[in-house]
Design a protein around this motif. Sequence first.
Motif, PDB file in Angstrom:
ATOM      1  N   UNK A  22       0.826  -1.214   0.000  1.00 46.74           N
ATOM      2  CA  UNK A  22       0.000   0.000   0.000  1.00 46.74           C
ATOM      3  C   UNK A  22       0.860   1.263   0.000  1.00 46.74           C
ATOM      4  N   UNK A  23       1.948   1.240   0.761  1.00 49.10           N
ATOM      5  CA  UNK A  23       2.841   2.401   0.796  1.00 49.10           C
ATOM      6  C   UNK A  23       3.434   2.682  -0.576  1.00 49.10           C
ATOM      7  N   UNK A  24       3.822   1.628  -1.253  1.00 49.03           N
ATOM      8  CA  UNK A  24       4.402   1.794  -2.585  1.00 49.03           C
ATOM      9  C   UNK A  24       3.387   2.371  -3.564  1.00 49.03           C
ATOM     10  N   UNK A  25       2.125   1.887  -3.427  1.00 52.64           N
ATOM     11  CA  UNK A  25       1.067   2.388  -4.318  1.00 52.64           C
ATOM     12  C   UNK A  25       0.829   3.886  -4.077  1.00 52.64           C
ATOM     13  N   UNK A  26       0.788   4.263  -2.794  1.00 53.92           N
ATOM     14  CA  UNK A  26       0.570   5.685  -2.454  1.00 53.92           C
ATOM     15  C   UNK A  26       1.696   6.558  -2.998  1.00 53.92           C
ATOM     16  N   UNK A  27       2.924   6.086  -2.823  1.00 53.64           N
ATOM     17  CA  UNK A  27       4.086   6.870  -3.284  1.00 53.64           C
ATOM     18  C   UNK A  27       4.072   7.026  -4.809  1.00 53.64           C
ATOM     19  N   UNK A  28       3.760   5.933  -5.499  1.00 52.73           N
ATOM     20  CA  UNK A  28       3.722   5.986  -6.960  1.00 52.73           C
ATOM     21  C   UNK A  28       2.623   6.927  -7.446  1.00 52.73           C
ATOM     22  N   UNK A  29       1.467   6.863  -6.781  1.00 53.51           N
ATOM     23  CA  UNK A  29       0.353   7.743  -7.167  1.00 53.51           C
ATOM     24  C   UNK A  29       0.720   9.215  -6.957  1.00 53.51           C
ATOM     25  N   UNK A  30       1.358   9.487  -5.806  1.00 59.85           N
ATOM     26  CA  UNK A  30       1.765  10.868  -5.512  1.00 59.85           C
ATOM     27  C   UNK A  30       2.776  11.372  -6.531  1.00 59.85           C
ATOM     28  N   UNK A  31       3.691  10.492  -6.925  1.00 62.90           N
ATOM     29  CA  UNK A  31       4.697  10.877  -7.918  1.00 62.90           C
ATOM     30  C   UNK A  31       4.056  11.220  -9.250  1.00 62.90           C
ATOM     31  N   UNK A  32       3.072  10.432  -9.619  1.00 61.35           N
ATOM     32  CA  UNK A  32       2.382  10.700 -10.885  1.00 61.35           C
ATOM     33  C   UNK A  32       1.636  12.031 -10.835  1.00 61.35           C
ATOM     34  N   UNK A  33       0.960  12.278  -9.714  1.00 60.65           N
ATOM     35  CA  UNK A  33       0.206  13.539  -9.562  1.00 60.65           C
ATOM     36  C   UNK A  33       1.139  14.748  -9.587  1.00 60.65           C
ATOM     37  N   UNK A  34       2.267  14.681  -8.871  1.00 60.28           N
ATOM     38  CA  UNK A  34       3.226  15.780  -8.836  1.00 60.28           C
ATOM     39  C   UNK A  34       3.827  16.044 -10.213  1.00 60.28           C
ATOM     40  N   UNK A  35       4.140  14.979 -10.935  1.00 61.61           N
ATOM     41  CA  UNK A  35       4.705  15.136 -12.273  1.00 61.61           C
ATOM     42  C   UNK A  35       3.706  15.828 -13.201  1.00 61.61           C
ATOM     43  N   UNK A  36       2.442  15.441 -13.082  1.00 59.64           N
ATOM     44  CA  UNK A  36       1.410  16.068 -13.921  1.00 59.64           C
ATOM     45  C   UNK A  36       1.253  17.549 -13.580  1.00 59.64           C
ATOM     46  N   UNK A  37       1.271  17.853 -12.283  1.00 63.87           N
ATOM     47  CA  UNK A  37       1.146  19.254 -11.862  1.00 63.87           C
ATOM     48  C   UNK A  37       2.328  20.081 -12.340  1.00 63.87           C
TER      49      UNK A  37
END
Length: 286
Positions: A22-37
Amino acid sequence: MREEEKKPTSKIRRILKQRWALSAIYIASAAIILAAAFLLQNSFDDSANDGKKDSAETGKNYDQPSVEVNSNLETIKMPVADADKTVIKKQFYDVNADEKAQEEALVFYNNRYEQNKGVDIAMEDGKSFDVKASLSGNVAKVQDDALLGNLIEVEHEDGVVTRYQSVKDIKVAVGDKVKQGQAIATAGKSQINEEAGVHVHFEIRKDNIALNPTDFVDKQASAIQSATETEGSTLDDSTEKEETPAVDESEKGTDLESGTDKEGSTPGEDSTEESDSLKDSLNQSN
């Protein structure tokens, strides 16, 4: 066949059961969101910079006219910080003024009478003060002159020039741009008008014709153009020359060496003959 279809699902379930999943999924999701922003922000910045560049390119040829319009709309000020604390030692020589006012506006120097082409301003307490720019403009002349007490000329639009004489501690140089209210010098003294004490001689000229500064104080600079167009021939054309026409004391009928005039009266007496003689001499010089 069914067992083979269940294998991938089983693997995913086993992975999800791990503590770190779950931690890995959260980190990956956050990375994707930050990159898009980040990508969106860069896109907005590029668009804004392009807009600014286009705006600058479009308006760059209009910088100078914009400055001229703003300067021409300034309200003319006396060249002091507080005009209420000043006195005018000598007024402008007005060809349309009465005889007494004209006599009081004459400057006597070296046995000659000169028409005062500006106003001589001093403080009520007689102390020195900062000389301020009456209008924004470009410094066209800075001249050391013991007779006039040094000189600064500032050019404005439409052939208008403001002149500041009897100054010291000059703070500007030729080519400088000055803003209205900026200190350009300190009031001093001049040989040509010693009786004024510490003062500044202030002039406003339009096409090298001296105008009465008090007529334009607290008015927009554009009023000078309107006044000269309206009054036209009433202006003192004799001020077009740098050297003001002067009246020799001998023409007035006064023997300076003896201290008496040719009619037998002493200089300084307020007589009708003396006033008429002075007036006639001034008319001849004009």
